[in-house]
Design an enzyme around this catalytic site. Structure first.
Site, PDB file in Angstrom:
ATOM      1  N   GLY A 361       0.826  -1.199   0.000  1.00 18.90           N
ATOM      2  CA  GLY A 361       0.000   0.000   0.000  1.00 18.90           C
ATOM      3  C   GLY A 361       0.861   1.249   0.000  1.00 18.90           C
ATOM      4  N   PRO A 363       2.558   4.941   1.154  1.00 19.95           N
ATOM      5  CG  PRO A 363       4.238   6.391   0.492  1.00 19.95           C
ATOM      6  CD  PRO A 363       2.988   5.761   0.021  1.00 19.95           C
ATOM      7  CB  VAL A 365      -1.584   2.828   4.696  1.00 23.28           C
ATOM      8  CG1 VAL A 365      -2.013   3.785   3.612  1.00 23.28           C
ATOM      9  CG2 VAL A 365      -0.597   1.810   4.173  1.00 23.28           C
ATOM     10  N   GLY A 366       0.331   2.577   7.670  1.00 23.81           N
ATOM     11  CA  GLY A 366       0.472   1.794   8.891  1.00 23.81           C
ATOM     12  C   GLY A 366       1.111   0.432   8.699  1.00 23.81           C
ATOM     13  CE  LYS A 367       3.771   0.180   3.188  1.00 21.57           C
ATOM     14  NZ  LYS A 367       3.194   1.525   3.083  1.00 21.57           N
ATOM     15  CB  THR A 368       6.354   0.573   9.677  1.00 19.50           C
ATOM     16  OG1 THR A 368       6.691   0.880   8.342  1.00 19.50           O
ATOM     17  CG2 THR A 368       7.588   0.261  10.466  1.00 19.50           C
ATOM     18  CB  SER A 692      -6.887   3.415 -16.390  1.00 20.90           C
ATOM     19  OG  SER A 692      -6.147   4.324 -15.633  1.00 20.90           O
ATOM     20  CE  LYS A 735      -7.123   3.880 -11.669  1.00 18.24           C
ATOM     21  NZ  LYS A 735      -7.332   3.236 -12.944  1.00 18.24           N
TER      22      LYS A 735
HETATM   23  P1  ADP Z   1       3.965   2.828   6.411  1.00 16.42           P
HETATM   24  O1  ADP Z   1       4.888   1.846   7.020  1.00 16.42           O
HETATM   25  O2  ADP Z   1       2.792   2.186   5.759  1.00 16.42           O
HETATM   26  O3  ADP Z   1       4.589   3.826   5.521  1.00 16.42           O
HETATM   27  P2  ADP Z   1       3.674   3.749   9.114  1.00 16.42           P
HETATM   28  O4  ADP Z   1       3.460   2.431   9.752  1.00 16.42           O
HETATM   29  O5  ADP Z   1       5.000   4.381   9.271  1.00 16.42           O
HETATM   30  O6  ADP Z   1       3.311   3.665   7.583  1.00 16.42           O
HETATM   31  O7  ADP Z   1       2.544   4.736   9.614  1.00 16.42           O
HETATM   32  C1  ADP Z   1       2.700   6.120   9.750  1.00 16.42           C
HETATM   33  C2  ADP Z   1       2.038   6.582  11.014  1.00 16.42           C
HETATM   34  O8  ADP Z   1       0.640   6.481  10.907  1.00 16.42           O
HETATM   35  C3  ADP Z   1       2.424   5.765  12.211  1.00 16.42           C
HETATM   36  O9  ADP Z   1       2.613   6.618  13.300  1.00 16.42           O
HETATM   37  C4  ADP Z   1       1.229   4.876  12.420  1.00 16.42           C
HETATM   38  O10 ADP Z   1       1.089   4.509  13.776  1.00 16.42           O
HETATM   39  C5  ADP Z   1       0.097   5.735  11.967  1.00 16.42           C
HETATM   40  N1  ADP Z   1      -1.028   4.938  11.469  1.00 16.42           N
HETATM   41  C6  ADP Z   1      -1.172   4.448  10.216  1.00 16.42           C
HETATM   42  N2  ADP Z   1      -2.319   3.762  10.103  1.00 16.42           N
HETATM   43  C7  ADP Z   1      -2.933   3.819  11.294  1.00 16.42           C
HETATM   44  C8  ADP Z   1      -4.167   3.311  11.824  1.00 16.42           C
HETATM   45  N3  ADP Z   1      -5.007   2.597  11.071  1.00 16.42           N
HETATM   46  N4  ADP Z   1      -4.461   3.560  13.086  1.00 16.42           N
HETATM   47  C9  ADP Z   1      -3.627   4.275  13.862  1.00 16.42           C
HETATM   48  N5  ADP Z   1      -2.463   4.806  13.454  1.00 16.42           N
HETATM   49  C10 ADP Z   1      -2.112   4.583  12.184  1.00 16.42           C
END
Ligand code: ADP
Length: 818
Positions: A361, A363, A365-368, A692, A735
């Site tokens: 996904g 950047p 979105v909370g992957k890490t 598209s 989208k």
């Molecule tokens: P990614 O690794 O996808 O680039 P991060 O994990 O670094 O993104 O997330 C960026 C910040 O947003 C972090 O502080 C994370 O805790 C927060 N975050 C992202 N998604 C959520 C969520 N669904 N609920 C709470 N915090 C979130």
């Protein structure tokens, strides 16, 4: 060496002839000859029995021949006297001969057992005395130098030779001893001109001197090196002794003992321990502080520091894990569910060989942070490294331990950082691994991730196998199509497309704001950000799929708030509680400055020639405005704004479609030849590519050509064929999310994508009217503010209204707050 006496040679007689293998005899030279060949012994015996004892000594052209014939024998030789003969026990003869005079063989006569020859004397021709004496003195100087370099030349011989005045005799005497090659000696023998004989000698002497000098240099170097290492050894031993005397003792010994202790305590596998101990004993022999000592020391440190047996106990309480995931993240229900399933299987199966999770996904979105939560839920250590831009296999697998500063690869480095054998190891940006001439990092990664192979992962630096099988690998990616196929096969992809504005508000209120408030040292209730202000931050200060920038902006708000609080507390009366800071839509400008993104869609009036498309990018879904202008001209088709080839092809396909419908649209035949069409996609810095955008291009062109505005509330996506069919697209979720964020009312999507709608979360569809379309006619009908078929539509087949698949829930326009 005696001056040769030649008077008694009778040149009319035949004399016995002895072929010489590896010696050239010069006049005046006394030399022992060892003779074994029958014919030669017969020749010597014969000569010894004659009164004069004369014999002709001529060298063979090829020393290897045992029975040389006449043609194999050099014609110029030396007539000599056999002065002694000694019979050796093995039948051979040692004879002492004295060279007398140069002679040339005129005729061979066959004797009973050996050859006889008839010879003529050869007289020396001598150059002018001055030239000869100049050459003689140079030869003498060189000979002097030579004799100094060569310890084998006896001193007396040198003195005797130096005292010689006859140039010819000097040349003969020295040539017999100094010239190394037999052929060259033969040349000297044949050189009747004394000066040229001296020149031959001079060049030979120079060559020999050079060789001797070189030998001496090499000898000296070797000697110096040996002396240095002996000296080093001696000094090291002395230093140890001094340290011992000073009581510091076993400084180094102690250190080695400590290192040995560490090795034994590291609980390494047996063969690794053996290797480490072997390296340690090598290290003990090395001079301290030397380069190889440092390399060896670092290596042992690495072996000791990498975790070989330490593990954390897995907590596999699913309810607890669910709680932790909820504690850390808002929403993401499907993702959380999948993670819990994964953990459940892990609980049931001792060693899981299942696929590796890949969070895909945009950047932020909370992957890490999901990875971190998983580690927390399982009670494991969490480590991560990014593969972005890694091209060199050695970055994954390490550099060979040949120079100072070489290191293990990133995987082993991460293991050291984790300190346990079973951490959660996150490999970020696996879609950004590249490969070039420095090897293929993907192949090394594959070995690390493959449960069949990773029991014995091979790092070039470590040299010993390392067991990665207990590591839980999680990867992350922005795009999937760039991930190397074999890696992709090992992974299970969990997509996280991004958040709607409503979700972002929830994430901010429940997670990000409390987190930032705490991180900035503010009291829990000291900062209030009003919902309007928050909405404004989301819509007008950030434009992204994730929440990374949102978090940054909120941090900025908190910084300002912290400063205000600190200033007030400093200047105010002590004891009074700091007043609550309120951030509203009105005063937000004081915290974050002017807005960065305007609500373009809301502000834009419906315009002709401007259509809104939806695009997929690595950063998530995005809006794509396409503008077309028509000018008088000559049929030129201009495309600007960094369009890729596929986009250009789509534009041409759109034009062909319009031309095929020209009549229905009321366009004159050949209309395109009198105009220039200019298509532009703003924000030209970002390259745009993909099929598209086809429908959007066509709508923008139709609108411009017919001068009918496009509705500013409609966004669309779809590939277009020449006949105006609309084909499926990818990235529907992203989208729709972008459309939702931008506040679009109606979205047109290809009919073929209808089936994908069920995978789109309800909250993304909320507020959107989604219509599925089959062909361009349907698109145009929905996108333009009035129908282009106004006059002719009666004749044409009546158009069915496109099916609207999803209508917005009443009152849900805008963002839902709950
Ligand atoms: P990614 O690794 O996808 O680039 P991060 O994990 O670094 O993104 O997330 C960026 C910040 O947003 C972090 O502080 C994370 O805790 C927060 N975050 C992202 N998604 C959520 C969520 N669904 N609920 C709470 N915090 C979130």
């Amino acid at each position: 060496m005696n001056p040769p006496e030649e008077n008694d040679i009778n040149w009319d007689e035949t004399v016995p002839m002895l072929p010489l293998r590896d010696i050239v005899v010069f006049p005046g030279m006394t030399a022992p000859l060892f003779v074994g060949r029958k014919k030669s012994i017969a020749a010597l015996d014969h000569a010894f029995t004659t009164p004069s004892r004369h014999i002709m000594l001529a060298s063979q052209k090829d020393a290897a021949l045992d029975d040389p014939s006449q043609k194999d024998i050099n014609k110029v030789g030396c007539v000599a006297e056999v002065s002694q003969i000694l019979r050796l026990p093995d039948g051979a003869i040692k004879a002492l001969i004295i060279g007398k005079k140069r002679g040339r063989i005129l005729e061979f006569v066959k004797g009973e057992n050996h050859l006889l020859v008839k010879c003529e004397p050869l007289a020396e021709t001598s150059a002018g005395p001055e030239q000869a004496s100049a050459a003689l003195s140079l030869a003498k100087t060189l000979f002097d130098k030579y004799s100094k370099l060569n310890q084998n030349v006896p001193r007396e011989a040198v003195d005797a030779l130096k005292g010689m005045d006859d140039a010819g005799q000097f040349a003969d005497a020295v040539a017999a001893n100094v010239i190394p090659r037999i052929e060259d000696r033969q040349k000297a023998l044949e050189a009747l001109d004394v000066k040229s004989r001296l020149e031959l000698l001079i060049s030979s002497l120079q060559e020999e001197i050079e060789i001797l000098q070189l030998e001496r240099k090499v000898r000296n170097q070797v000697k110096k090196q040996m002396e240095k290492s002996q000296r080093d050894y001696y000094l090291t031993e002395q230093m140890k002794a001094i340290q011992k005397e000073l009581g510091k003792g076993d400084g180094e010994r102690g250190e080695f003992a400590e290192l040995k202790d560490k090795i034994l305590k590291a609980k390494m596998p047996k063969e690794v321990e053996k290797k480490a101990l072997k390296e340690l004993s090598k290290l003990e022999q090395m001079p301290p502080m030397s380069a190889e000592g440092t390399v060896s020391r670092n290596y042992i440190d690495w072996l000791v520091d990498v975790p070989w047996s330490a593990t954390t106990q897995d907590k596999l309480d699913i309810a607890e894990a669910a709680k932790i995931l909820d504690e850390d993240h808002y929403g993401l229900d499907k993702v959380k569910e999948r993670i819990l399933e994964y953990l459940s299987v892990r609980k049931l199966v001792e060693k899981m060989k299942g696929p590796i999770l890949c969070f895909a996904g945009p950047p932020g979105v909370g992957k890490t942070s999901l990875g971190k939560s998983i580690a927390r839920a399982m009670g494991r250590k969490f480590v991560r490294f990014s593969l972005g831009g890694v091209r060199d296999e050695a970055e994954i697998r390490g550099h060979r331990r040949t120079y100072i500063g070489s290191l293990p690869g990133r995987i082993i480095q991460s293991m050291k950082k984790a300190g346990t054998k079973n951490p959660v190891l996150m490999l970020d940006e696996i879609d950004k691994v590249a490969s070039d001439y420095r090897g293929d990092p993907a192949a090394a990664l594959l070995e690390a991730l493959d449960p069949e192979q990773n029991v014995a992962f091979n790092d070039h630096y470590l040299e010993v196998d390392y067991d990665l099988s207990e590591v839980m690998f999680i990867t992350t990616a922005n795009a999937l199509h760039t991930i190397p196929r074999p890696l992709m096969d090992r992974m299970e992809v969990i997509s996280i497309p991004g958040y709607t504005d409503g979700e972002k508000e929830n994430i901010a209120t429940k997670y990000l704001i409390p987190k930032q408030v705490a991180e900035h040292g503010l009291a829990k209730d000291s900062l209030a950000i009003s919902p309007e202000a928050l909405r404004k931050i989301i819509r007008n200060h950030t434009r992204e799929s994730g929440v990374r920038n949102l978090e940054r902006e909120l941090a900025a708000v908190c910084r300002k708030a912290a400063r205000k609080t600190a200033e007030k507390a400093g200047g105010g009366k002590s004891g009074t509680k700091a007043r609550k800071i309120e951030v509203t839509a009105q005063n937000l400008v004081d915290y974050l400055g002017e807005i960065k993104f305007r609500d373009e869609l809301k502000e834009a009036k419906s315009g002709t020639g401007v259509a809104t498309g939806l695009a997929w990018t690595e950063l998530g879904g995005a809006m794509l405005k396409i503008e077309t202008t028509i000018m008088d001209g000559k049929g030129k088709f201009i495309l600007t704004g960094k369009l890729g080839d596929v986009m250009k092809e789509s534009a041409h396909a759109a034009l062909s479609y319009i031309r095929s419908r020209g009549k229905e649209f009321g366009l004159k035949k050949g209309f395109q030849e009198k105009i220039d069409i200019h298509i532009h996609i703003p924000e030209g810095a970002t390259p745009k590519e993909g099929p598209s955008a086809g429908v959007t291009l066509a709508v923008s062109m139709v609108s411009a050509l017919l001068n009918i505005p496009v509705s500013n509330e409609v966004a669309m996506t779809g590939e277009i064929t020449l006949r105006g069919q609309v084909l499926a697209i990818g990235g529907l979720r992203e989208k729709l999310l972008a459309a939702n964020r931008a506040g679009v009312k109606t979205v047109l999507i290809p009919e073929e994508n209808e089936k994908d709608l069920k995978d789109v979360p309800a909250n993304v569809k909320q507020g959107l009217s989604i219509a599925v379309v089959k062909n361009m006619d349907e698109v145009i009908k929905l996108a333009l503010t009035s129908s282009p078929w106004k006059k002719k539509v009666k004749k044409a087949e009546p158009l069915k209204h496109p099916r609207v698949k999803h209508r917005p829930t009443p009152g849900s326009a805008g963002v839902a707050l709950n």
